[in-house]
Design a protein around this motif. Structure first.
Motif, PDB file in Angstrom:
ATOM      1  N   TRP A 445       0.968  -1.233  -0.182  1.00  0.00           N
ATOM      2  CA  TRP A 445      -0.182  -0.158   0.024  1.00  0.00           C
ATOM      3  C   TRP A 445       1.254   1.148   0.131  1.00  0.00           C
ATOM      4  N   ASN A 446       1.656   1.655   0.350  1.00  0.00           N
ATOM      5  CA  ASN A 446       2.707   2.593  -0.132  1.00  0.00           C
ATOM      6  C   ASN A 446       3.618   2.602  -0.582  1.00  0.00           C
ATOM      7  N   ALA A 447       3.858   1.477  -1.029  1.00  0.00           N
ATOM      8  CA  ALA A 447       3.958   2.012  -2.653  1.00  0.00           C
ATOM      9  C   ALA A 447       2.911   2.623  -3.809  1.00  0.00           C
ATOM     10  N   LEU A 448       2.021   2.099  -3.237  1.00  0.00           N
ATOM     11  CA  LEU A 448       0.891   2.101  -4.039  1.00  0.00           C
ATOM     12  C   LEU A 448       0.272   4.069  -4.128  1.00  0.00           C
ATOM     13  N   GLU A 449       0.321   4.000  -2.480  1.00  0.00           N
ATOM     14  CA  GLU A 449       0.703   5.609  -2.626  1.00  0.00           C
ATOM     15  C   GLU A 449       1.606   5.988  -3.378  1.00  0.00           C
ATOM     16  N   ALA A 450       2.371   5.818  -3.115  1.00  0.00           N
ATOM     17  CA  ALA A 450       3.733   6.629  -3.680  1.00  0.00           C
ATOM     18  C   ALA A 450       3.912   6.797  -5.131  1.00  0.00           C
ATOM     19  N   VAL A 451       2.860   6.733  -5.845  1.00  0.00           N
ATOM     20  CA  VAL A 451       2.606   6.572  -7.260  1.00  0.00           C
ATOM     21  C   VAL A 451       0.560   7.219  -7.650  1.00  0.00           C
ATOM     22  N   ALA A 452       0.665   7.332  -6.990  1.00  0.00           N
ATOM     23  CA  ALA A 452      -1.627   8.258  -6.314  1.00  0.00           C
ATOM     24  C   ALA A 452      -1.989   6.584  -7.363  1.00  0.00           C
ATOM     25  N   LEU A 453      -1.284   4.941  -6.738  1.00  0.00           N
ATOM     26  CA  LEU A 453      -2.673   4.672  -7.237  1.00  0.00           C
ATOM     27  C   LEU A 453      -3.563   3.961  -6.382  1.00  0.00           C
ATOM     28  N   ASP A 454      -3.015   4.177  -4.747  1.00  0.00           N
ATOM     29  CA  ASP A 454      -4.343   3.354  -4.161  1.00  0.00           C
ATOM     30  C   ASP A 454      -5.761   3.243  -3.816  1.00  0.00           C
ATOM     31  N   ASP A 455      -6.006   4.464  -4.306  1.00  0.00           N
ATOM     32  CA  ASP A 455      -7.246   5.470  -4.593  1.00  0.00           C
ATOM     33  C   ASP A 455      -7.917   4.657  -5.272  1.00  0.00           C
ATOM     34  N   VAL A 456      -7.862   3.930  -6.150  1.00  0.00           N
ATOM     35  CA  VAL A 456      -8.267   3.396  -7.502  1.00  0.00           C
ATOM     36  C   VAL A 456      -7.938   2.167  -7.253  1.00  0.00           C
ATOM     37  N   ILE A 457      -6.981   1.440  -7.098  1.00  0.00           N
ATOM     38  CA  ILE A 457      -7.300   0.080  -5.830  1.00  0.00           C
ATOM     39  C   ILE A 457      -8.292  -0.320  -5.379  1.00  0.00           C
ATOM     40  N   ARG A 458      -8.203   0.702  -4.116  1.00  0.00           N
ATOM     41  CA  ARG A 458      -9.220   0.060  -3.109  1.00  0.00           C
ATOM     42  C   ARG A 458     -10.828   0.202  -4.030  1.00  0.00           C
ATOM     43  N   THR A 459     -11.055   0.842  -4.484  1.00  0.00           N
ATOM     44  CA  THR A 459     -11.817   1.076  -5.635  1.00  0.00           C
ATOM     45  C   THR A 459     -12.237  -0.161  -6.493  1.00  0.00           C
ATOM     46  N   ARG A 460     -11.169  -1.007  -5.789  1.00  0.00           N
ATOM     47  CA  ARG A 460     -11.425  -1.485  -7.951  1.00  0.00           C
ATOM     48  C   ARG A 460     -11.556  -2.999  -6.541  1.00  0.00           C
ATOM     49  N   GLY A 461     -11.122  -2.802  -5.351  1.00  0.00           N
ATOM     50  CA  GLY A 461     -11.391  -3.825  -4.653  1.00  0.00           C
ATOM     51  C   GLY A 461     -10.263  -4.018  -3.776  1.00  0.00           C
ATOM     52  N   GLY A 462      -9.539  -3.680  -3.691  1.00  0.00           N
ATOM     53  CA  GLY A 462      -7.754  -4.170  -2.805  1.00  0.00           C
ATOM     54  C   GLY A 462      -6.931  -4.806  -3.865  1.00  0.00           C
ATOM     55  N   LEU A 463      -5.812  -5.381  -3.022  1.00  0.00           N
ATOM     56  CA  LEU A 463      -4.486  -6.239  -3.442  1.00  0.00           C
ATOM     57  C   LEU A 463      -5.357  -7.673  -4.253  1.00  0.00           C
ATOM     58  N   ASP A 464      -6.211  -7.804  -3.786  1.00  0.00           N
ATOM     59  CA  ASP A 464      -6.552  -8.735  -4.647  1.00  0.00           C
ATOM     60  C   ASP A 464      -7.687  -9.094  -5.455  1.00  0.00           C
ATOM     61  N   ALA A 465      -7.973  -7.440  -5.671  1.00  0.00           N
ATOM     62  CA  ALA A 465      -8.381  -7.225  -7.242  1.00  0.00           C
ATOM     63  C   ALA A 465      -7.575  -8.120  -8.366  1.00  0.00           C
ATOM     64  N   ARG A 466      -9.096  -9.163  -9.493  1.00  0.00           N
ATOM     65  CA  ARG A 466      -8.303  -9.706  -9.781  1.00  0.00           C
ATOM     66  C   ARG A 466      -7.689  -8.922 -11.511  1.00  0.00           C
ATOM     67  N   LEU A 467      -7.037  -8.727 -12.312  1.00  0.00           N
ATOM     68  CA  LEU A 467      -6.466  -7.958 -13.722  1.00  0.00           C
ATOM     69  C   LEU A 467      -7.112  -9.472 -15.069  1.00  0.00           C
ATOM     70  N   GLY A 468      -6.709  -8.917 -16.231  1.00  0.00           N
ATOM     71  CA  GLY A 468      -7.055  -9.833 -17.027  1.00  0.00           C
ATOM     72  C   GLY A 468      -6.077  -9.792 -17.563  1.00  0.00           C
ATOM     73  N   GLU A 469      -5.112 -10.905 -18.715  1.00  0.00           N
ATOM     74  CA  GLU A 469      -4.111 -11.111 -19.712  1.00  0.00           C
ATOM     75  C   GLU A 469      -3.423  -9.792 -19.186  1.00  0.00           C
ATOM     76  N   GLY A 470      -2.183  -9.427 -19.477  1.00  0.00           N
ATOM     77  CA  GLY A 470      -1.345  -8.402 -19.885  1.00  0.00           C
ATOM     78  C   GLY A 470      -1.625  -6.932 -19.120  1.00  0.00           C
ATOM     79  N   GLY A 471      -2.430  -7.522 -17.692  1.00  0.00           N
ATOM     80  CA  GLY A 471      -3.370  -6.178 -16.801  1.00  0.00           C
ATOM     81  C   GLY A 471      -4.026  -5.564 -17.179  1.00  0.00           C
ATOM     82  N   ALA A 472      -5.028  -6.319 -18.151  1.00  0.00           N
ATOM     83  CA  ALA A 472      -6.363  -5.990 -18.209  1.00  0.00           C
ATOM     84  C   ALA A 472      -7.104  -5.381 -17.220  1.00  0.00           C
ATOM     85  N   GLY A 473      -7.478  -4.356 -17.979  1.00  0.00           N
ATOM     86  CA  GLY A 473      -8.529  -3.532 -16.514  1.00  0.00           C
ATOM     87  C   GLY A 473      -8.582  -2.312 -16.149  1.00  0.00           C
ATOM     88  N   LEU A 474      -6.873  -2.522 -16.559  1.00  0.00           N
ATOM     89  CA  LEU A 474      -5.968  -1.451 -15.606  1.00  0.00           C
ATOM     90  C   LEU A 474      -6.172  -0.211 -16.723  1.00  0.00           C
TER      91      LEU A 474
END
Length: 548
Positions: A445-474
């Motif tokens: 979470w500290n690393a995500l906060e450093a790149v201003a991505l922590d709020d985005v990840i929280r809204t998507r379900g946190g660290l266990d949010a799933r991405l598609g192939e090649g990171g699809a979904g971001l």
């Protein structure tokens, strides 16, 4: 021969497991032949005893017990064979994947970046699947068959007659060799063609699925569908011809067995008529000869796939693996990145991209490299990371780049290339590629906060949010920031960033760059930049136009 190299590689992965699997195969075949032979001897002996009027005195219990023992032992042996041979194969395939990754790791970075993930995955999957058959359908059955024939020859010589032992061994050896040689001659090219067409079909289907919208808009969908149909037709024709060749081989092997059994029956009849052999051992020899057919029939599929196996082996093992000596453990004498009189050649032409570049990046400082797109900034960063050849001096923490062992160098230096590399899985899975401590959620979470991505990840379900192939979904910018967060988790002493804020607006770009510096206050950071936000945040800007 490339096929022998593949066999040696796979065998060396787990030689003891291979030996166990071959032993279990011999046990199964030997017990099968003994079961049929003993059954034939038992039936003949009980019939002869009844005709002679001594049936009541004939011992039926011990042969019956032997038949039950062989039947149960054959079933147990078959289970052990499946268990051990598949264990050996899985170990070998694990070794093969390491070889594949080592092969790709030796390729130049420019070539790796041109690879398409889907095409590469199709190739690796098909090649590993093809070499799977080397052990299960070719090597282990062949070794088990040869050992079983040697054992059967010795027992038939001892228990029955040398003439029958020799006829069985020679008949199966010559007959099997003729049938399999004909099958190899007819199927090798067909199997290679079928494998090539199968991979082409997979690539075409994946390309159409991924680019379906573009194909519709450009009006090329009928043409691409016709190409897929043509490839499928060619593949089906190759498979049909290959199946016919395999069926013909099966008919040939059946003919060999029939002729051999007739020959053994004729020899046994002559020996019985001459009084040199009693009917019961003669029946044992006849049924053992019939049972040994099991040693040939399983080889058909493996022999028919030799062409496919050779194609895969050439792709995987076409270039000999070179062993590179590992330098001794380094003893850094300074910190930071120092470059002197560096010349970087063009990856595709016999010219130089960069001439005589010198720079210093001290700990805690940021240096930006500025030049137009396509002028060689990415290639320069590859050279500084040891991924592209260059002449001159590159020192990491006071030591020459080539003095660092690979593992130790990657522990202090991290490159975030322009092309983001994410995997299908959770956010946690992607971040875990950077660290062995994947359970440290706070660090993530500290690393995500450093790149201003922590709020985005929280809204998507946190660290266990799933991405598609090649990171699809971001989005592109979000994928970029996730790669930067992964780099922060590595805590590098030297950080190379290739256009780190591409796709971000200026305020967010400045926030991300400030967060990276805050998270890594002592890192020496070198960026390839053409945006004003990146050059404004740097302590020094170097215009590469002077060195092109």
């Amino acid at each position: 021969m490339i096929l022998l190299r593949a066999i040696r590689l796979l065998w060396s992965a787990a030689p003891s497991a291979m030996v166990r699997g071959a032993f279990a195969g011999v046990l199964v075949m030997a017990m099968g032949a003994a079961l049929l032979g003993l059954s034939g001897w038992f039936i003949t002996a009980t019939g002869a005893a009844g005709l002679m009027g001594v049936g009541i005195a004939f011992d039926v219990f011990r042969p019956s017990a032997g038949i039950r023992f062989l039947a149960l032992g054959r079933a147990a042996g078959r289970y052990a064979e499946r268990l051990w041979t598949h264990d050996a194969t899985l170990r070998a395939l694990a070794r093969l994947r390491v070889v594949l990754m080592a092969d790709f790791a030796r390729k130049p970075m420019a070539e790796l970046r041109r690879l398409r993930g889907s095409a590469l995955l199709v190739r690796i999957t098909a090649d590993v699947d093809a070499l799977d058959g080397v052990l299960l359908r070719l090597v282990l059955p062949l070794l088990a068959g040869l050992a079983s024939h040697a054992l059967a020859f010795a027992l038939l010589w001892w228990l029955v007659a040398p003439q029958i032992a020799g006829a069985v061994a020679l008949g199966y050896l010559l007959g099997g060799a003729v049938v399999f040689a004909r099958l190899i001659r007819r199927s090798t090219a067909l199997a290679a063609q079928a494998e090539t067409q199968a991979q082409t079909l997979r690539r075409q289907m994946l390309g159409l699925i991924r680019g379906q919208r573009g194909a519709i808009l450009q009006g090329t969908l009928p043409q691409r569908a016709a190409e897929i149909t043509q490839t499928e037709t060619t593949l089906r024709a190759a498979h049909d011809t290959l199946d016919r060749a395999e069926r013909n081989a099966a008919m040939g092997l059946s003919a060999v067995v029939a002729v051999l059994v007739a020959l053994v029956l004729w020899l046994a009849d002559g020996l019985v008529q001459n009084g040199a052999l009693s009917p019961a051992p003669a029946a044992l020899g006849l049924f053992a000869a019939l049972a040994l057919a099991e040693t040939l029939l399983p080889l058909r599929r493996g022999v028919a796939e030799i062409g496919r196996i050779q194609v895969a082996a050439r792709r995987i093992l076409g270039t000999p693996i070179q062993t590179v000596a590992t330098p001794p453990a380094p003893h850094p004498t300074a910190r930071g990145l120092v470059v002197r009189d560096l010349t970087v050649p063009h990856p595709a032409r016999d010219t130089a991209l960069i001439h005589g570049l010198s720079l210093d990046v001290a700990p805690g400082k940021t240096v930006a490299l500025r030049s137009p797109s396509g002028s060689g900034k990415s290639t320069l960063l590859d050279a500084l990371a040891g991924l592209h050849p260059a002449t001159g001096d590159i020192c990491l923490n006071g030591l020459q780049l080539n003095a660092w062992p690979e593992r130790e160098m990657r522990a202090i230096l991290t490159l975030v290339p322009q092309r983001t590399a994410l995997i299908g899985g959770t956010i946690r899975d992607n971040l875990a590629l950077a660290t062995d401590d994947s359970d440290d959620d706070q660090a993530a979470w500290n690393a995500l906060e450093a790149v201003a991505l922590d709020d985005v990840i929280r809204t998507r379900g946190g660290l266990d949010a799933r991405l598609g192939e090649g990171g699809a979904g971001l989005s592109g910018g979000e994928s970029r920031r996730l790669a930067l967060a992964r780099a922060i988790l590595r805590k590098p002493m030297i950080l190379l960033l290739d256009e780190p804020t591409e796709g971000l607006d200026a305020p967010l770009a400045r926030r991300v760059l400030h967060g990276i510096r805050t998270a890594l206050p002592e890192a020496a950071i070198l960026t390839a930049s053409h945006r004003e936000a990146e050059t404004q945040m740097a302590d020094q800007t170097i215009d590469l136009q002077s060195y092109i």
